[in-house]
Design an enzyme around this catalytic site. Structure first.
Site, PDB file in Angstrom:
ATOM      1  N   LYS A 188       0.855  -1.188   0.000  1.00  0.00           N
ATOM      2  CA  LYS A 188       0.000   0.000   0.000  1.00  0.00           C
ATOM      3  C   LYS A 188       0.892   1.240   0.000  1.00  0.00           C
ATOM      4  O   LYS A 188       1.748   1.410   0.878  1.00  0.00           O
ATOM      5  CB  LYS A 188      -0.863  -0.033   1.263  1.00  0.00           C
ATOM      6  CG  LYS A 188      -2.207   0.620   1.136  1.00  0.00           C
ATOM      7  CD  LYS A 188      -3.010   0.302   2.392  1.00  0.00           C
ATOM      8  CE  LYS A 188      -4.316   1.024   2.409  1.00  0.00           C
ATOM      9  NZ  LYS A 188      -4.969   0.887   3.717  1.00  0.00           N
TER      10      LYS A 188
HETATM   11  C1  E4P Z   1      -8.205   2.008   3.485  1.00  0.00           C
HETATM   12  O1  E4P Z   1      -7.503   1.118   3.070  1.00  0.00           O
HETATM   13  C2  E4P Z   1      -8.097   2.588   4.827  1.00  0.00           C
HETATM   14  O2  E4P Z   1      -7.494   1.660   5.680  1.00  0.00           O
HETATM   15  C3  E4P Z   1      -9.420   2.887   5.449  1.00  0.00           C
HETATM   16  O3  E4P Z   1     -10.497   2.473   4.658  1.00  0.00           O
HETATM   17  C4  E4P Z   1      -9.530   4.211   6.083  1.00  0.00           C
HETATM   18  O4  E4P Z   1     -10.800   4.310   6.670  1.00  0.00           O
HETATM   19  P1  E4P Z   1     -11.167   5.400   7.787  1.00  0.00           P
HETATM   20  O5  E4P Z   1     -11.431   6.686   7.100  1.00  0.00           O
HETATM   21  O6  E4P Z   1     -12.393   4.838   8.437  1.00  0.00           O
HETATM   22  O7  E4P Z   1      -9.979   5.495   8.723  1.00  0.00           O
END
Ligand code: E4P
Length: 218
Positions: free
Chosen positions: A87
């Site tokens: 990522k």
């Molecule tokens: C995506 O891969 C992120 O980990 C995640 O969806 C972020 O979500 P949040 O805005 O609830 O922290």
């Protein structure tokens, strides 16, 4: 539509996996910290633990912000397990790193995407997944679902193969709306997945069927 769970909590990952509808996991440094997983060795071990529970892709995020650091970390993460997807944040060096990983056959998920322009860059750099954060856009009075529609439209115009991974899903209606728009994947909390199960008429109907069965078989 693929279902990913957005957590580093092993019990929740296990529960979703047992349900039989889980296609992968996304994590991020905040989710790791929430589970108390700190220190590089523990974090690396936790990724492997997640991979042994789930059958699909597991996104593991780099924390370096310059190209060489991202490449080093990404290669270490990819070497951990074949299910790991690296990522990478949508920043300038991140785009360069996405292209590098793509050329090397290392799979990637471009994270922290908030605009169609960023999604075009991610696709051109060869990201396997692009993660538009719809909940965080909603939080600042901007239509997160509209971003998913715009990216779907653009990717379809050019046949980009990058999968749209709707992220920052907050609730069950987000899942349904993303499915209507044609997001390839959604990642959300266990509660958003389990919410899909619920309908009062199902509960009332089942109660009646069981009561009628009991009457006829007592
Ligand atoms: C995506 O891969 C992120 O980990 C995640 O969806 C972020 O979500 P949040 O805005 O609830 O922290």
């Amino acid at each position: 539509m693929k279902f990913f769970i957005d957590t580093a909590n092993l019990d929740q990952i296990e529960e979703a996996q047992q349900l039989g509808v889980l296609d992968g996991v996304t994590t991020n440094p905040s989710l790791m910290a929430k589970e108390g997983i700190t220190g590089k060795n523990n974090i690396m071990k936790h990724y492997v633990d997640i991979c042994t529970i789930v059958d699909g892709d597991v996104s593991a995020e780099v924390v370096a912000t310059e190209f060489n650091g991202m490449v080093k970390e990404g290669e270490e993460l990819a070497d951990l397990h074949e299910q790991i997807v690296v990522k990478v944040p949508m920043i300038k060096d991140g785009v360069k790193a996405l292209k590098y990983f793509s050329d090397k056959g290392i799979r990637t998920n471009c994270t922290l995407v908030f605009s169609p322009g960023q999604a075009i860059l991610a696709a051109k750099a060869g990201a396997n997944y692009v993660s538009p954060f719809i909940g965080r856009l909603d939080d600042v009075s901007t239509d997160g679902l509209n971003l998913i529609s715009e990216i779907r439209h653009i990717y379809d115009n050019y046949g980009f193969e990058t999968e749209i991974l709707a992220a920052s899903i907050r609730h069950t209606m987000h899942v349904i709306d993303c499915a209507k728009i044609g997001a390839d994947v959604m990642t959300g909390p266990l509660s958003a997945i389990l919410g899909l199960l619920k309908h009062p008429l199902t509960d009332i109907g089942l109660e009646k069927f069981l009561a009628d069965y009991k009457k006829g078989n007592s």
